[in-house]
Design an enzyme around this catalytic site. Structure first.
Site, PDB file in Angstrom:
ATOM      1  N   GLU A  69     -10.087 -16.078 -17.703  1.00 23.70           N
ATOM      2  CA  GLU A  69      -9.156 -16.827 -16.852  1.00 23.70           C
ATOM      3  C   GLU A  69      -8.226 -17.708 -17.677  1.00 23.70           C
ATOM      4  O   GLU A  69      -7.009 -17.725 -17.470  1.00 23.70           O
ATOM      5  CB  GLU A  69      -9.918 -17.724 -15.865  1.00 23.70           C
ATOM      6  CG  GLU A  69     -10.839 -16.983 -14.935  1.00 23.70           C
ATOM      7  CD  GLU A  69     -12.276 -16.944 -15.444  1.00 23.70           C
ATOM      8  OE1 GLU A  69     -12.505 -16.562 -16.617  1.00 23.70           O
ATOM      9  OE2 GLU A  69     -13.184 -17.263 -14.659  1.00 23.70           O
ATOM     10  N   CYS A  72     -12.768 -23.101 -16.141  1.00 26.93           N
ATOM     11  CA  CYS A  72     -11.718 -22.215 -15.631  1.00 26.93           C
ATOM     12  C   CYS A  72     -11.161 -22.718 -14.309  1.00 26.93           C
ATOM     13  O   CYS A  72      -9.959 -22.623 -14.064  1.00 26.93           O
ATOM     14  CB  CYS A  72     -12.248 -20.798 -15.512  1.00 26.93           C
ATOM     15  SG  CYS A  72     -12.694 -20.102 -17.124  1.00 26.93           S
ATOM     16  N   HIS A 117     -12.488 -17.763 -22.303  1.00 31.05           N
ATOM     17  CA  HIS A 117     -12.770 -17.110 -21.023  1.00 31.05           C
ATOM     18  C   HIS A 117     -11.534 -16.357 -20.549  1.00 31.05           C
ATOM     19  O   HIS A 117     -10.402 -16.782 -20.787  1.00 31.05           O
ATOM     20  CB  HIS A 117     -13.160 -18.139 -19.963  1.00 31.05           C
ATOM     21  CG  HIS A 117     -14.495 -18.773 -20.192  1.00 31.05           C
ATOM     22  ND1 HIS A 117     -15.238 -19.281 -19.161  1.00 31.05           N
ATOM     23  CD2 HIS A 117     -15.211 -18.996 -21.312  1.00 31.05           C
ATOM     24  CE1 HIS A 117     -16.363 -19.783 -19.636  1.00 31.05           C
ATOM     25  NE2 HIS A 117     -16.363 -19.626 -20.946  1.00 31.05           N
ATOM     26  N   CYS A 125     -15.893 -20.578 -13.682  1.00 33.13           N
ATOM     27  CA  CYS A 125     -16.750 -21.704 -14.038  1.00 33.13           C
ATOM     28  C   CYS A 125     -15.962 -23.008 -13.908  1.00 33.13           C
ATOM     29  O   CYS A 125     -14.777 -23.012 -13.559  1.00 33.13           O
ATOM     30  CB  CYS A 125     -17.267 -21.537 -15.470  1.00 33.13           C
ATOM     31  SG  CYS A 125     -15.973 -21.761 -16.731  1.00 33.13           S
TER      32      CYS A 125
END
Length: 169
Positions: free
Chosen positions: A75, A106, A73, A103
């Protein structure tokens, strides 16, 4: 009811506060990076870590597909790169700009990094772990609280994601 050309056009107020303008600037940069990720076949989400000096420390876009990595991801990748760049995993003087509400994974990485501030674009009504579905940073399991600003350039962030998913269905 008809409208007259004689009526003045009412424009929405322009927000000229320096903090808001800074947030818009960095979110625009993140949106451009997210767009590029979408063209490469990744879900178009991007993140930028900015230091106290208002300079980019790290940036990343989703790379789950490219790297075959479930943790790829934006992040997580941006936080990891920022820690390496600074030589320290404590990112208390940094702001993370991300185009989509983080999410659960993250949000956990954000808390663990001791991030100074989080700014995000669109809410994630299915998996958002900052305010939409969960509020992990303010939850009892969190050992770090941080300021959060959501909704910066929310509509363009949301539209980019919706258009990308519509093209794939």
């Amino acid at each position: 009811m008809t409208f007259s050309d004689d009526l003045p056009l009412i424009e929405p107020p322009v927000i000229a506060h320096p903090i808001y303008l800074r947030h818009r600037h960095w979110m625009s940069q993140a949106l451009a990076l997210a767009h590029t990720a979408g063209q490469a076949g990744e879900v178009p989400v991007a993140a930028i870590v900015v230091g106290a000096d208002n300079q980019i420390i790290a940036q990343a876009a989703n790379r789950k597909e490219r790297d075959a990595d479930p943790t790829g991801h934006a992040e997580v990748l941006a936080l990891r790169a920022a820690g390496q760049q600074l030589g320290n995993w404590h990112l208390n003087d940094c702001t993370l700009y991300v185009t989509l509400e983080p999410c659960m994974m993250c949000a956990g990485a954000i808390v663990q990094s001791r991030l100074g501030e989080l700014v995000y674009g669109a809410d994630d009504l299915k998996a958002g772990a900052i305010c939409s579905v969960l509020n992990l940073p303010d939850g009892p399991c969190s050992n770090h609280r941080l300021p959060v600003t959501g909704g910066i350039l929310a509509e363009p962030c949301r539209q980019l994601l919706q258009d990308w998913f519509r093209q794939r269905r």
